[in-house]
Design a protein around this motif. Structure first.
Motif, PDB file in Angstrom:
ATOM      1  N   PHE A 137       0.461  -7.704   6.662  1.00  0.00           N
ATOM      2  CA  PHE A 137      -0.381  -8.394   5.692  1.00  0.00           C
ATOM      3  C   PHE A 137       0.023  -9.859   5.552  1.00  0.00           C
ATOM      4  CE2 PHE A 137      -0.241  -9.843   1.221  1.00  0.00           C
ATOM      5  CZ  PHE A 137      -1.593 -10.071   1.013  1.00  0.00           C
ATOM      6  N   LEU A 138       1.322 -10.110   5.385  1.00  0.00           N
ATOM      7  CA  LEU A 138       1.787 -11.489   5.238  1.00  0.00           C
ATOM      8  C   LEU A 138       1.534 -12.301   6.501  1.00  0.00           C
ATOM      9  CD1 LEU A 138       5.159 -10.901   3.333  1.00  0.00           C
ATOM     10  CD2 LEU A 138       2.998 -11.762   2.395  1.00  0.00           C
ATOM     11  N   GLY A 139       1.718 -11.680   7.663  1.00  0.00           N
ATOM     12  CA  GLY A 139       1.437 -12.382   8.912  1.00  0.00           C
ATOM     13  C   GLY A 139      -0.035 -12.732   9.054  1.00  0.00           C
ATOM     14  N   ALA A 140      -0.907 -11.788   8.705  1.00  0.00           N
ATOM     15  CA  ALA A 140      -2.347 -12.045   8.791  1.00  0.00           C
ATOM     16  C   ALA A 140      -2.772 -13.137   7.818  1.00  0.00           C
ATOM     17  CB  ALA A 140      -3.117 -10.760   8.511  1.00  0.00           C
ATOM     18  N   GLU A 141      -2.244 -13.100   6.600  1.00  0.00           N
ATOM     19  CA  GLU A 141      -2.599 -14.108   5.609  1.00  0.00           C
ATOM     20  C   GLU A 141      -2.119 -15.492   6.038  1.00  0.00           C
ATOM     21  OE1 GLU A 141      -4.930 -12.769   3.903  1.00  0.00           O
ATOM     22  OE2 GLU A 141      -4.151 -12.877   1.862  1.00  0.00           O
TER      23      GLU A 141
ATOM     24  N   ALA B 171      -7.513 -15.167  15.968  1.00  0.00           N
ATOM     25  CA  ALA B 171      -7.440 -13.897  16.693  1.00  0.00           C
ATOM     26  C   ALA B 171      -6.169 -13.137  16.320  1.00  0.00           C
ATOM     27  CB  ALA B 171      -7.481 -14.154  18.195  1.00  0.00           C
ATOM     28  N   ALA B 172      -5.060 -13.863  16.171  1.00  0.00           N
ATOM     29  CA  ALA B 172      -3.820 -13.228  15.727  1.00  0.00           C
ATOM     30  C   ALA B 172      -3.975 -12.678  14.315  1.00  0.00           C
ATOM     31  CB  ALA B 172      -2.674 -14.232  15.779  1.00  0.00           C
ATOM     32  N   GLY B 173      -4.665 -13.428  13.455  1.00  0.00           N
ATOM     33  CA  GLY B 173      -4.931 -12.934  12.107  1.00  0.00           C
ATOM     34  C   GLY B 173      -5.769 -11.671  12.121  1.00  0.00           C
ATOM     35  N   ALA B 174      -6.763 -11.610  13.016  1.00  0.00           N
ATOM     36  CA  ALA B 174      -7.607 -10.418  13.121  1.00  0.00           C
ATOM     37  C   ALA B 174      -6.795  -9.221  13.608  1.00  0.00           C
ATOM     38  CB  ALA B 174      -8.778 -10.693  14.065  1.00  0.00           C
ATOM     39  N   ALA B 175      -5.928  -9.432  14.605  1.00  0.00           N
ATOM     40  CA  ALA B 175      -5.096  -8.343  15.117  1.00  0.00           C
ATOM     41  C   ALA B 175      -4.134  -7.825  14.052  1.00  0.00           C
ATOM     42  CB  ALA B 175      -4.326  -8.817  16.345  1.00  0.00           C
ATOM     43  N   LEU B 176      -3.532  -8.727  13.310  1.00  0.00           N
ATOM     44  CA  LEU B 176      -2.625  -8.318  12.237  1.00  0.00           C
ATOM     45  C   LEU B 176      -3.374  -7.631  11.099  1.00  0.00           C
ATOM     46  CD1 LEU B 176      -0.249 -11.415  12.132  1.00  0.00           C
ATOM     47  CD2 LEU B 176       0.343  -9.097  12.849  1.00  0.00           C
ATOM     48  N   THR B 177      -4.624  -7.996  10.899  1.00  0.00           N
ATOM     49  CA  THR B 177      -5.438  -7.325   9.892  1.00  0.00           C
ATOM     50  C   THR B 177      -5.670  -5.867  10.269  1.00  0.00           C
ATOM     51  OG1 THR B 177      -6.551  -9.388   9.298  1.00  0.00           O
ATOM     52  CG2 THR B 177      -7.661  -7.341   8.706  1.00  0.00           C
TER      53      THR B 177
END
Length: 204
Positions: free
Chosen positions: A104-108, A145-151
């Protein structure tokens, strides 16, 4: 705590919407071209649409709301009723709790940084030399894209955390509490023999 189907549906929907917005933000990243002005003696950075910033911030808010719902229901793992100590479900709940928070923190972070960087537009101008005097600031490929993957990772970890927490939460306290009630009800009364004797005497 039993598994709540509405809570699972809400959390899943919010995560999936956040993923869609994050993926859309990656596809609609702002691009920049070095273009000459109307007199052809200077160049400037000409940027495209800023829709990616809106998509990124929408994903940021949706993911934040989903995480707030999960931790509000489970009392952030620490503030609710006690978990069953030593149970496998407790270990799984703790592991998935940590993974959900890390993802969550990584995606945010990716969504917020990507939105801020995408909204930044270079305002400087330079002398026209075949478009090579300016370096237009744009968002690198792959941040959203990294945010989407972490989501997606956060969604999987969160659902597994809810399922494991529902098996482990309140098990220890409620089990012993119920056992205590059963033992109390089954314990014979001290007056029971006297009552039996009185009944036999009345029959005679």
């Amino acid at each position: 705590m039993a598994v709540s189907v509405p809570i699972l549906a809400v959390v899943t929907s919010l995560h999936l919407l956040a993923f869609v917005f994050a993926f859309g933000a990656e596809r609609r990243r702002s691009t920049a071209l070095i273009a000459p002005d109307q007199y052809d003696d200077q160049t400037f950075c000409k940027y495209g649409t800023a829709a990616s910033t809106v998509y990124g911030m929408s994903a940021f808010v949706l993911l934040l709301v989903s995480q707030a719902v999960v931790n509000g229901v489970t009392k952030c793992l620490c503030c609710g009723k006690g978990l069953v100590t030593g149970a496998s479900y407790t270990v799984c709940a703790i592991v998935f709790f940590v993974v959900s928070w890390v993802s969550f923190l990584g995606a945010e972070a990716c969504l917020l940084a990507g939105s801020a960087k995408n909204a930044y537009h270079t305002k400087s101008k330079g002398v026209y030399q075949e478009g090579k005097t300016l370096s237009c600031a744009v968002l690198p490929v792959g941040v959203f894209a990294a945010g989407a993957a972490l989501t997606l990772m956060s969604l999987i970890a969160t659902v597994l955390y809810l399922l494991a927490h529902s098996k482990a939460d309140t098990g220890g306290w409620e089990k012993h509490h119920d056992d205590g009630i059963g033992m109390t009800a089954a314990a014979p009364s001290a007056d029971a023999p006297k009552q039996q004797q009185n009944t036999d005497f009345d029959k005679v």
